[in-house]
Design a protein around this motif. Sequence first.
Motif, PDB file in Angstrom:
ATOM      1  N   ARG A   1     125.659 -20.975  71.207  1.00  0.00           N
ATOM      2  CA  ARG A   1     125.420 -19.905  70.242  1.00  0.00           C
ATOM      3  C   ARG A   1     126.272 -20.101  68.992  1.00  0.00           C
ATOM      4  N   CYS A   2     127.516 -20.526  69.170  1.00  0.00           N
ATOM      5  CA  CYS A   2     128.361 -20.827  68.014  1.00  0.00           C
ATOM      6  C   CYS A   2     127.762 -21.959  67.182  1.00  0.00           C
TER       7      CYS A   2
ATOM      8  N   ALA B   1     127.431  -9.444  72.806  1.00  0.00           N
ATOM      9  CA  ALA B   1     128.702  -9.973  72.309  1.00  0.00           C
ATOM     10  C   ALA B   1     128.569 -11.461  71.979  1.00  0.00           C
ATOM     11  N   ILE B   2     127.898 -12.207  72.858  1.00  0.00           N
ATOM     12  CA  ILE B   2     127.661 -13.631  72.584  1.00  0.00           C
ATOM     13  C   ILE B   2     126.685 -13.793  71.425  1.00  0.00           C
TER      14      ILE B   2
ATOM     15  N   ILE C   1     129.586 -14.960  63.313  1.00  0.00           N
ATOM     16  CA  ILE C   1     130.991 -15.249  63.027  1.00  0.00           C
ATOM     17  C   ILE C   1     131.162 -16.684  62.548  1.00  0.00           C
ATOM     18  N   THR C   2     130.429 -17.617  63.162  1.00  0.00           N
ATOM     19  CA  THR C   2     130.568 -19.035  62.809  1.00  0.00           C
ATOM     20  C   THR C   2     129.686 -19.452  61.635  1.00  0.00           C
TER      21      THR C   2
ATOM     22  N   SER D   1     127.907 -19.611  75.159  1.00  0.00           N
ATOM     23  CA  SER D   1     128.707 -19.197  74.006  1.00  0.00           C
ATOM     24  C   SER D   1     128.884 -20.339  73.015  1.00  0.00           C
TER      25      SER D   1
ATOM     26  N   LEU E   1     128.348 -14.108  68.084  1.00  0.00           N
ATOM     27  CA  LEU E   1     129.156 -15.295  67.784  1.00  0.00           C
ATOM     28  C   LEU E   1     128.551 -16.130  66.664  1.00  0.00           C
TER      29      LEU E   1
END
Length: 428
Positions: A128-129, A64-65, A71-72, A125, A68
């Motif tokens: 990772r972003c 899930a992380i 997504i970014t 997190s 990320l």
Amino acid sequence: MERETRAHTAHDGIKPSEIAVGVIIGRASEYFDYFVYGIASVLVFPEIFFPFELRLEGTLWSFAIFALAFITRPLGTVLFMAIQRRWGRGVKLTAALFLLGFSTAGIAFLPGYEHIGPWAIALLSILRCFQGVALGGSWDGLPSLLALNAPEKRRGWYAMVPQMGAPIGFIIAAALFLFLHSNLESADFMDWGWRYPFYVAFAINVVALFARLRLVVTNEYDVLLEQNQLEPVPVKELIANRGSNVLIGAFAALASYALFHLVTLFPLSWITLHATQPINDVLRIELIGGVLGIVGTLASGWIADRFGRRSTLGALAILIAVYSGFAPTLLNAGGLGENLFILIGFALLGLSYGQAAGATSANFGPRFRYTGAALTSDLGWLIGAAFAPLVALGLSAHFGLAYLSIYLLSGAACTLAALGLHKSQIKD
């Protein structure tokens, strides 16, 4: 127009081979970062950051992380293109790659959950972003420049070159983890050994930065990029004029993106979870698979130039659909079946991913190509690859491997639909 550009390029002494080297180095460094994180998500993070969960749930949280960054990534593309318009390509690329190196190396220094509790997960997190933002900002336009300088009958070959960075980056990351995991005691590997690849990633990023700056900030390359209109345009203008191309391009390559993490990270997580093979043996097989991926990527250039890039993408989508039907049988057939799943998957991945970007990025026209190619890639990764290991592992573990087949089949169906519905916009 294209002929004039190529003639001017030749007159200025710009060699496509120089561009190709810069592209491969840049892409390989980016993929190395991604795969270092991805492999650690399977082998390390469930124990270090989610010790309070069972192995399956810890791995799902790690995946899930992992998602990320995808997504970014589009946010990074938009942000850093604004930086480029104001301060130039060199400032943008330097800032993006240092952010990537900082966030990647920062993960190596993170304490685990046992030391700082939930803050460890929060910091992981955030970093990772940042990786995703930085990767979005690292787009330099060199793949588009290389494609624009491709001879008419070698477009498939030139489109393949930037895609070589993926298997190369994976091989380096997997080989480094294999070396550390096989030569260190388990306690040492979990204590400090896993951190070493993240340090190496920072060093590789520095080397890649100078290799790419050598190209994109010199006067002759700057002039060449401007002559080919490889400059950022506002995203609103792109969406207003070529929004459908962004969407079509993302879905046309979806079979490749869906397959990408399902043959690299998913098998490692599945086999680790069920302990059907030693981890080191799986990494060795994946290294062989990476070599097959390189061979497949090279072959895709020849195939596309002979049969057309659109036809190549369509044929490979059909083969991926067929492969998806055999996936549960192979993964349930013990070590031999698992290895065949990995090796066949890597071969198909190389053949399909080799042309995943080239057939669609050519549809934007000169003005929109730079920004359009970047955002199309971002969207394709987000839709097809970001959640692939999370969804595939979660559904397969709880409901059976048939859901892995459905996931892959859906990606192939989307590719075929995009290719079929918009024949005029997918170019050979």
